[in-house]
Design a protein around this motif. Structure first.
Motif, PDB file in Angstrom:
ATOM      1  N   LYS A  67     -71.966  77.966   3.651  1.00 46.20           N
ATOM      2  CA  LYS A  67     -70.675  77.516   3.121  1.00 46.20           C
ATOM      3  C   LYS A  67     -69.688  78.674   3.027  1.00 46.20           C
ATOM      4  O   LYS A  67     -68.509  78.533   3.355  1.00 46.20           O
ATOM      5  CB  LYS A  67     -70.872  76.873   1.748  1.00 46.20           C
ATOM      6  CG  LYS A  67     -71.651  75.563   1.771  1.00 46.20           C
ATOM      7  CD  LYS A  67     -71.862  75.031   0.357  1.00 46.20           C
ATOM      8  CE  LYS A  67     -72.723  73.786   0.339  1.00 46.20           C
ATOM      9  NZ  LYS A  67     -72.976  73.302  -1.042  1.00 46.20           N
ATOM     10  N   ASP A  68     -70.166  79.835   2.575  1.00 45.68           N
ATOM     11  CA  ASP A  68     -69.293  81.009   2.492  1.00 45.68           C
ATOM     12  C   ASP A  68     -68.846  81.453   3.882  1.00 45.68           C
ATOM     13  O   ASP A  68     -67.681  81.817   4.081  1.00 45.68           O
ATOM     14  CB  ASP A  68     -70.025  82.159   1.789  1.00 45.68           C
ATOM     15  CG  ASP A  68     -70.269  81.880   0.316  1.00 45.68           C
ATOM     16  OD1 ASP A  68     -69.576  81.007  -0.247  1.00 45.68           O
ATOM     17  OD2 ASP A  68     -71.161  82.524  -0.272  1.00 45.68           O
ATOM     18  N   SER A  73     -64.587  81.695   8.073  1.00 52.99           N
ATOM     19  CA  SER A  73     -64.067  81.351   9.403  1.00 52.99           C
ATOM     20  C   SER A  73     -62.743  80.600   9.291  1.00 52.99           C
ATOM     21  O   SER A  73     -61.798  80.860  10.045  1.00 52.99           O
ATOM     22  CB  SER A  73     -65.087  80.508  10.175  1.00 52.99           C
ATOM     23  OG  SER A  73     -66.218  81.267  10.527  1.00 52.99           O
ATOM     24  N   LEU A  74     -62.663  79.674   8.343  1.00 50.42           N
ATOM     25  CA  LEU A  74     -61.412  78.931   8.157  1.00 50.42           C
ATOM     26  C   LEU A  74     -60.298  79.833   7.632  1.00 50.42           C
ATOM     27  O   LEU A  74     -59.131  79.660   7.988  1.00 50.42           O
ATOM     28  CB  LEU A  74     -61.638  77.760   7.202  1.00 50.42           C
ATOM     29  CG  LEU A  74     -62.524  76.626   7.719  1.00 50.42           C
ATOM     30  CD1 LEU A  74     -62.599  75.500   6.688  1.00 50.42           C
ATOM     31  CD2 LEU A  74     -62.016  76.085   9.050  1.00 50.42           C
ATOM     32  N   LYS A  75     -60.650  80.807   6.788  1.00 50.85           N
ATOM     33  CA  LYS A  75     -59.638  81.753   6.300  1.00 50.85           C
ATOM     34  C   LYS A  75     -59.071  82.574   7.448  1.00 50.85           C
ATOM     35  O   LYS A  75     -57.856  82.807   7.514  1.00 50.85           O
ATOM     36  CB  LYS A  75     -60.253  82.679   5.246  1.00 50.85           C
ATOM     37  CG  LYS A  75     -60.541  82.004   3.913  1.00 50.85           C
ATOM     38  CD  LYS A  75     -61.241  82.968   2.963  1.00 50.85           C
ATOM     39  CE  LYS A  75     -61.638  82.274   1.664  1.00 50.85           C
ATOM     40  NZ  LYS A  75     -62.398  83.183   0.764  1.00 50.85           N
ATOM     41  N   LEU A 222     -62.424  81.046  15.736  1.00 49.14           N
ATOM     42  CA  LEU A 222     -63.695  80.550  15.208  1.00 49.14           C
ATOM     43  C   LEU A 222     -64.910  81.186  15.873  1.00 49.14           C
ATOM     44  O   LEU A 222     -66.037  80.954  15.429  1.00 49.14           O
ATOM     45  CB  LEU A 222     -63.760  79.030  15.356  1.00 49.14           C
ATOM     46  CG  LEU A 222     -62.762  78.251  14.490  1.00 49.14           C
ATOM     47  CD1 LEU A 222     -62.848  76.761  14.784  1.00 49.14           C
ATOM     48  CD2 LEU A 222     -63.015  78.506  13.001  1.00 49.14           C
ATOM     49  N   LYS A 223     -64.700  81.974  16.922  1.00 45.20           N
ATOM     50  CA  LYS A 223     -65.845  82.629  17.563  1.00 45.20           C
ATOM     51  C   LYS A 223     -65.750  84.151  17.510  1.00 45.20           C
ATOM     52  O   LYS A 223     -66.454  84.850  18.248  1.00 45.20           O
ATOM     53  CB  LYS A 223     -65.997  82.148  19.010  1.00 45.20           C
ATOM     54  CG  LYS A 223     -64.855  82.485  19.939  1.00 45.20           C
ATOM     55  CD  LYS A 223     -65.074  81.855  21.303  1.00 45.20           C
ATOM     56  CE  LYS A 223     -64.009  82.260  22.304  1.00 45.20           C
ATOM     57  NZ  LYS A 223     -64.096  83.676  22.697  1.00 45.20           N
ATOM     58  N   ILE A 224     -64.922  84.678  16.618  1.00 46.90           N
ATOM     59  CA  ILE A 224     -64.839  86.133  16.453  1.00 46.90           C
ATOM     60  C   ILE A 224     -66.179  86.655  15.944  1.00 46.90           C
ATOM     61  O   ILE A 224     -66.694  86.204  14.928  1.00 46.90           O
ATOM     62  CB  ILE A 224     -63.708  86.515  15.482  1.00 46.90           C
ATOM     63  CG1 ILE A 224     -62.348  86.194  16.106  1.00 46.90           C
ATOM     64  CG2 ILE A 224     -63.777  88.002  15.119  1.00 46.90           C
ATOM     65  CD1 ILE A 224     -61.183  86.422  15.174  1.00 46.90           C
ATOM     66  N   SER A 240     -72.386  89.608   2.879  1.00 46.92           N
ATOM     67  CA  SER A 240     -72.071  88.181   2.826  1.00 46.92           C
ATOM     68  C   SER A 240     -70.566  87.937   2.760  1.00 46.92           C
ATOM     69  O   SER A 240     -70.078  86.920   3.257  1.00 46.92           O
ATOM     70  CB  SER A 240     -72.767  87.539   1.624  1.00 46.92           C
ATOM     71  OG  SER A 240     -72.360  88.169   0.416  1.00 46.92           O
ATOM     72  N   GLU A 241     -69.815  88.863   2.150  1.00 44.99           N
ATOM     73  CA  GLU A 241     -68.357  88.695   2.035  1.00 44.99           C
ATOM     74  C   GLU A 241     -67.671  88.735   3.391  1.00 44.99           C
ATOM     75  O   GLU A 241     -66.542  88.273   3.532  1.00 44.99           O
ATOM     76  CB  GLU A 241     -67.772  89.780   1.129  1.00 44.99           C
ATOM     77  CG  GLU A 241     -68.185  89.712  -0.326  1.00 44.99           C
ATOM     78  CD  GLU A 241     -69.532  90.346  -0.585  1.00 44.99           C
ATOM     79  OE1 GLU A 241     -69.990  90.317  -1.749  1.00 44.99           O
ATOM     80  OE2 GLU A 241     -70.133  90.880   0.373  1.00 44.99           O
ATOM     81  N   ALA A 242     -68.321  89.311   4.410  1.00 43.19           N
ATOM     82  CA  ALA A 242     -67.694  89.489   5.716  1.00 43.19           C
ATOM     83  C   ALA A 242     -68.254  88.554   6.782  1.00 43.19           C
ATOM     84  O   ALA A 242     -67.832  88.609   7.921  1.00 43.19           O
ATOM     85  CB  ALA A 242     -67.853  90.940   6.172  1.00 43.19           C
ATOM     86  N   ARG A 243     -69.193  87.695   6.427  1.00 39.89           N
ATOM     87  CA  ARG A 243     -69.847  86.873   7.433  1.00 39.89           C
ATOM     88  C   ARG A 243     -69.014  85.654   7.803  1.00 39.89           C
ATOM     89  O   ARG A 243     -68.408  85.024   6.952  1.00 39.89           O
ATOM     90  CB  ARG A 243     -71.215  86.411   6.927  1.00 39.89           C
ATOM     91  CG  ARG A 243     -72.219  87.535   6.767  1.00 39.89           C
ATOM     92  CD  ARG A 243     -73.533  87.037   6.235  1.00 39.89           C
ATOM     93  NE  ARG A 243     -74.446  88.143   5.944  1.00 39.89           N
ATOM     94  CZ  ARG A 243     -75.644  88.006   5.389  1.00 39.89           C
ATOM     95  NH1 ARG A 243     -76.076  86.804   5.050  1.00 39.89           N
ATOM     96  NH2 ARG A 243     -76.400  89.067   5.152  1.00 39.89           N
ATOM     97  N   THR A 244     -69.019  85.344   9.094  1.00 46.58           N
ATOM     98  CA  THR A 244     -68.423  84.120   9.610  1.00 46.58           C
ATOM     99  C   THR A 244     -69.543  83.267  10.200  1.00 46.58           C
ATOM    100  O   THR A 244     -70.708  83.693  10.226  1.00 46.58           O
ATOM    101  CB  THR A 244     -67.372  84.431  10.689  1.00 46.58           C
ATOM    102  OG1 THR A 244     -68.004  85.195  11.736  1.00 46.58           O
ATOM    103  CG2 THR A 244     -66.222  85.244  10.107  1.00 46.58           C
TER     104      THR A 244
END
Length: 295
Positions: A67-68, A73-75, A222-224, A240-244
């Motif tokens: 979820k994070d 990714s949406l951000k 969305l694929k970065i 975790s703060e940087a994961r997409t």
């Protein structure tokens, strides 16, 4: 049917069939295989696949880490998209009458053609607590822990904006340069300033280019993967703060120091990404649909 039409029909499949076969083999086939694998628990080649139905998708709904990653990714899609297109529109207005616009455009485009890994590693070194940036800012008290968990995602957003903006400036300027000059001359004689010229001439007459640019951004954002992974360091895994979604998918399959080898779960993430991109692209094209302007 004329002889010419019959000849064209005979030549149709010999020309189309090779490309169609390649597309099916390398795009459609893997996509279908991913959907099938997502319904199984599987650690990879050599292990038996256990059918679990929709268990992997149910797990996605309950996984806070996913979820994070989904939210991150949406951000990137929304926040970076707003700033990138705002800057691209602004640069289009500024560069239209600049004599050295080709040179400036090349400089803006340069970060986009450099390897994302090289850019990520370079920025990571510059923004390290003991790096050059903090060394310059420390005397004036503006040094920060750019890579700390509280700041790292905002730093990533700024980096993505810097790397990507030049590409969209180039696209929009390509659309602007095909507009005949007399439209701008008429607008100038009517007393329109640069902003009004952009709003009433450039934007409507290059709307098809803007639409293509927006669709490309949705897909690319969305694929970065490489930039973020290299920027945060590959010793273990990005925080975790940087994961997409792509990074979390990588870590849950074969990536990181201790791979999870949950290939069925990773494929479920891939299916969700495909569905998300499809919905966003179709919705965006409907929202941005306009009648073609002929000139």
């Amino acid at each position: 049917m004329t002889a010419l039409s019959r000849a064209r029909r005979r030549l149709y499949w010999p020309f189309v069939a090779p490309a169609t076969l390649i597309y099916v083999a390398f795009f459609v086939g893997p996509a279908i295989a991913s959907i099938w694998i997502s319904l199984h628990k599987w650690r990879g080649a050599g292990d038996e696949m256990d059918f679990t139905g929709a268990a992997n998708y149910k797990r996605l709904l309950e996984d806070d880490a996913f979820k994070d990653s989904f939210a991150n990714s949406l951000k990137i899609l929304v926040i970076c998209g707003v700033f990138i297109f705002a800057l691209a529109f602004l640069m289009t207005i500024v560069l239209r009458e600049m004599k050295s616009r080709k040179t400036v455009r090349a400089l803006l485009f340069f970060p986009y053609i450099v390897s994302p890994v090289a850019i990520g590693v370079g920025l990571g070194l510059l923004l390290d607590p003991s790096g050059v940036v903090n060394g310059v800012l420390e005397p004036v008290g503006l040094n920060r822990s750019w890579l700390a968990p509280d700041h790292i995602f905002a730093t990533i957003l700024i980096g993505i904006i810097w790397v990507t903006t030049g590409f969209y400036v180039t696209l929009l300027m390509a659309g602007q340069e095909r507009i005949p000059a007399y439209f701008y001359e008429d607008a100038t004689l009517a007393g329109a300033n640069r902003w009004r010229q952009f709003w009433h001439v450039t934007l409507p007459m290059s709307w098809d280019i803007v639409t293509v640019a927006a669709v490309l951004w949705v897909i690319n954002s969305l694929k970065i993967f490489e930039f973020i992974y290299a920027f945060t360091g590959t010793g273990d895994s990005p925080p975790s703060e940087a994961r997409t979604i792509p990074i979390y998918q990588f870590l849950m399959t074969t990536g990181g120091r201790n791979p999870a080898y949950a290939l069925g779960y990773g494929c479920a993430m891939g299916v969700v990404m495909i569905a998300l991109v499809t919905v966003l692209v179709v919705g965006l094209r409907r929202v941005m649909r306009r009648e073609a302007v002929h000139f």
